[in-house]
Design a protein around this motif. Sequence first.
Motif, short mmCIF file in Angstrom:
data_model
loop_
_atom_site.label_atom_id
_atom_site.label_comp_id
_atom_site.label_asym_id
_atom_site.label_seq_id
_atom_site.Cartn_x
_atom_site.Cartn_y
_atom_site.Cartn_z
N UNK A 168 0.84 -1.19 0.00
CA UNK A 168 0.00 0.00 0.00
C UNK A 168 0.88 1.24 0.00
N UNK A 169 0.27 2.37 -0.32
CA UNK A 169 1.03 3.62 -0.33
C UNK A 169 1.59 3.92 1.05
N UNK A 170 0.77 3.70 2.10
CA UNK A 170 1.22 3.97 3.47
C UNK A 170 2.39 3.06 3.85
N UNK A 171 2.28 1.78 3.50
CA UNK A 171 3.36 0.84 3.82
C UNK A 171 4.63 1.19 3.04
N UNK A 172 4.47 1.53 1.78
CA UNK A 172 5.63 1.89 0.95
C UNK A 172 6.35 3.11 1.51
N UNK A 173 5.56 4.12 1.90
CA UNK A 173 6.17 5.33 2.45
C UNK A 173 6.88 5.04 3.78
N UNK A 174 6.29 4.16 4.59
CA UNK A 174 6.93 3.79 5.85
C UNK A 174 8.27 3.11 5.60
#
Length: 372
Positions: free
Chosen positions: A170-176
């Motif tokens: 997900x975008x959130x996981x990728x950014x993390x």
Amino acid sequence: MEEMIMKLEHKLTCLEEQITTLQEENLSNKKSSDAMLKAVRELYEINRQMMIQLSKVVEDQTALDLKAGVARARCDNLPFELLDPALKREAYCFPVIRDTEETLREIIDNRKSIARFGDGEFSQIVKLDRHKFQKLDERLSERLKEVLYSHHPDMLIAIANNYGTLQDFTEAASDAVRIYMANGNTREQHMNLLERGRVYYDAYVSRPYVMYKDYMTDAPKKRFERLKDIWRGRSVIIVEGAQTRMGTGNDLLEDAREIKRILAPATSSFDRYDDILKTSLKYAEKDTLFLIAMGPAAGVLAYDLTVKGFQAVDIGHLDLEYEWFLAGKGERVKVPYKYNNEVAGDDVAEELLDPVYQGQIIADLQESCLQG
């Protein structure tokens, strides 16, 4: 004559009154005119300041648009730059990581053990205090390094696939992941520790749900069903932090033939490591499968049990992932009765009065004296 003089005096008086009235009106009009002029000047200044601010906003937006355009162009062109034959390939090292299915095939079909290395384990090795669930420990650091460089034929060494494309997340996981990898010299630390050319396995095997962009499809369910094949029909000893309570309140482990539990301290479990290993070996039988969930010490225990001839799986947060999957929100949520260090305020579990769970406990090593 006298009457004429009186009329003239009267007219003069009227003229004087009119002149006075006109003078007063003129003065009033002058004041109003001055006030209006002042108001006009103030409005002009306000308008001038607004135009200056507006101009600045337009300039800033233009600069942002330009930066965004540059960023998009860089991202679009990056694959071609990386694939350029003129690029010195030795300058870049992407670890070889087998995917989730290959990892599970080794664990299920070939009964391999697995030790997973993520942020907690690498932090211990490089002596960075990042996690409250395991304090820094010199001996643990050395043992983790030993496991990382081990080449036991029945032991898989797994790392988190954070080094290249993040297209499945997900975008959130990728950014993390991006923030973590860009923090300090994390990437360099990992590259210095990993062996070039070695085949690693997927540490995210125990993270089948919340990170993946397909969380609203049936893909996570299939991944969990595949994971359940690890212990299907097997006699299992779970070695876990005291408040982990893996499989309680859900059907994750219902296909296991038998479940026993050894409880380690909820945090800094390596403090009791020698007792944990001794007790695990005491209760192990020939075909026992160990599922281990006790932080960075789990990989060390998995390795030591493998050396002794047992299959041991560093299972990590799989039970929490399953609880989040059952909640169906595609995100981390609080889970009753379980230690959950990934959701704020959920790292103190309520007391669990479950006779089935209590009956599975064969050793409780939370306290300083060895039990069981």
